[in-house]
Design an enzyme around this catalytic site. Structure first.
Site, PDB file in Angstrom:
ATOM      1  N   GLY A  75     -35.258 -49.310  66.679  1.00 38.10           N
ATOM      2  CA  GLY A  75     -36.010 -48.628  67.727  1.00 38.10           C
ATOM      3  C   GLY A  75     -36.393 -47.246  67.235  1.00 38.10           C
ATOM      4  O   GLY A  75     -37.157 -47.122  66.284  1.00 38.10           O
ATOM      5  N   CYS A  76     -35.824 -46.214  67.883  1.00 34.62           N
ATOM      6  CA  CYS A  76     -36.124 -44.815  67.535  1.00 34.62           C
ATOM      7  C   CYS A  76     -37.622 -44.557  67.709  1.00 34.62           C
ATOM      8  O   CYS A  76     -38.294 -44.072  66.789  1.00 34.62           O
ATOM      9  CB  CYS A  76     -35.647 -44.463  66.133  1.00 34.62           C
ATOM     10  SG  CYS A  76     -33.899 -44.794  65.887  1.00 34.62           S
ATOM     11  N   HIS A  77     -38.115 -44.939  68.855  1.00 36.24           N
ATOM     12  CA  HIS A  77     -39.497 -44.669  69.218  1.00 36.24           C
ATOM     13  C   HIS A  77     -39.636 -44.803  70.738  1.00 36.24           C
ATOM     14  O   HIS A  77     -38.704 -45.271  71.416  1.00 36.24           O
ATOM     15  CB  HIS A  77     -40.462 -45.630  68.496  1.00 36.24           C
ATOM     16  CG  HIS A  77     -40.224 -47.074  68.776  1.00 36.24           C
ATOM     17  ND1 HIS A  77     -39.712 -47.950  67.847  1.00 36.24           N
ATOM     18  CD2 HIS A  77     -40.412 -47.811  69.898  1.00 36.24           C
ATOM     19  CE1 HIS A  77     -39.614 -49.138  68.376  1.00 36.24           C
ATOM     20  NE2 HIS A  77     -40.015 -49.090  69.628  1.00 36.24           N
ATOM     21  N   ALA A  78     -40.792 -44.403  71.240  1.00 38.94           N
ATOM     22  CA  ALA A  78     -41.125 -44.612  72.660  1.00 38.94           C
ATOM     23  C   ALA A  78     -42.506 -45.245  72.698  1.00 38.94           C
ATOM     24  O   ALA A  78     -43.165 -45.393  71.652  1.00 38.94           O
ATOM     25  CB  ALA A  78     -41.110 -43.280  73.407  1.00 38.94           C
TER      26      ALA A  78
ATOM     27  N   ARG B 203     -36.054 -44.985  72.882  1.00 38.79           N
ATOM     28  CA  ARG B 203     -34.958 -45.952  72.807  1.00 38.79           C
ATOM     29  C   ARG B 203     -34.399 -46.072  71.395  1.00 38.79           C
ATOM     30  O   ARG B 203     -35.137 -45.990  70.406  1.00 38.79           O
ATOM     31  CB  ARG B 203     -35.380 -47.314  73.346  1.00 38.79           C
ATOM     32  CG  ARG B 203     -36.100 -48.311  72.441  1.00 38.79           C
ATOM     33  CD  ARG B 203     -37.579 -48.027  72.274  1.00 38.79           C
ATOM     34  NE  ARG B 203     -38.297 -47.683  73.476  1.00 38.79           N
ATOM     35  CZ  ARG B 203     -38.864 -48.560  74.295  1.00 38.79           C
ATOM     36  NH1 ARG B 203     -38.801 -49.818  74.024  1.00 38.79           N
ATOM     37  NH2 ARG B 203     -39.542 -48.143  75.343  1.00 38.79           N
TER      38      ARG B 203
END
Ligand code: TYD
Length: 131
Positions: free
Chosen positions: A46-49, A94
């Protein structure tokens, strides 16, 4: 909006069944389904929106954790049962981690894959939510 939803389990002596219907169990039309499995130990995903995307995540096997951050508060959820679904609307950062080797994370989404919808840095995410 972030919401942990208990899905109805239809069960009898044969086992269990969960059904997810668009606009009923999830408040959007389902345009895409993908699943994440076979994750390397200790990996973070993830590590993005997303600017527009809405998603509903269910751990159909094993377990994992999902940290959700709307820019004001961070909450970590453990997804450890096929009857638990996490509704994630737009503009939520997230990060997924602590995947068990048998983890299969199923994700339902309201749009097809669109790289332009991704916010890939936390700095940009904070700027986008201030708009
Ligand atoms: P990525 O966004 O890195 O996954 P995660 O959110 O779990 O960190 O996606 C991994 C790869 O899969 C990347 O090359 C993009 C591709 N992908 C698709 O082609 N379609 C999709 O629906 C998704 C979610 C990813």
């Amino acid at each position: 909006m972030i919401e942990l939803i208990d899905l109805k389990v239809h069960g009898d002596f044969r086992g269990s069944l969960v059904s997810i219907e668009a606009m009923k169990s999830v408040p959007f039309d389902i345009k895409r389904v993908y699943y994440i499995f076979g994750n390397t130990e200790d990996v973070k995903r993830g590590c993005h929106a997303h600017r527009e995307l809405k998603q509903f995540a269910i751990c159909v096997s094993g377990s994992c954790k999902m940290m959700l951050d709307n820019g004001r508060e961070k909450r970590t959820f453990e997804l450890n049962h096929p009857s638990k679904g996490l509704l994630i609307t737009s503009l939520v950062w997230r990060e997924m981690f602590d995947f068990t080797p048998d983890c299969v994370l199923l994700v339902l989404a309201n749009t097809q894959y669109d790289e332009n919808d991704y916010i890939r840095t936390y700095e940009l995410f904070l700027k986008e939510i201030e708009k």
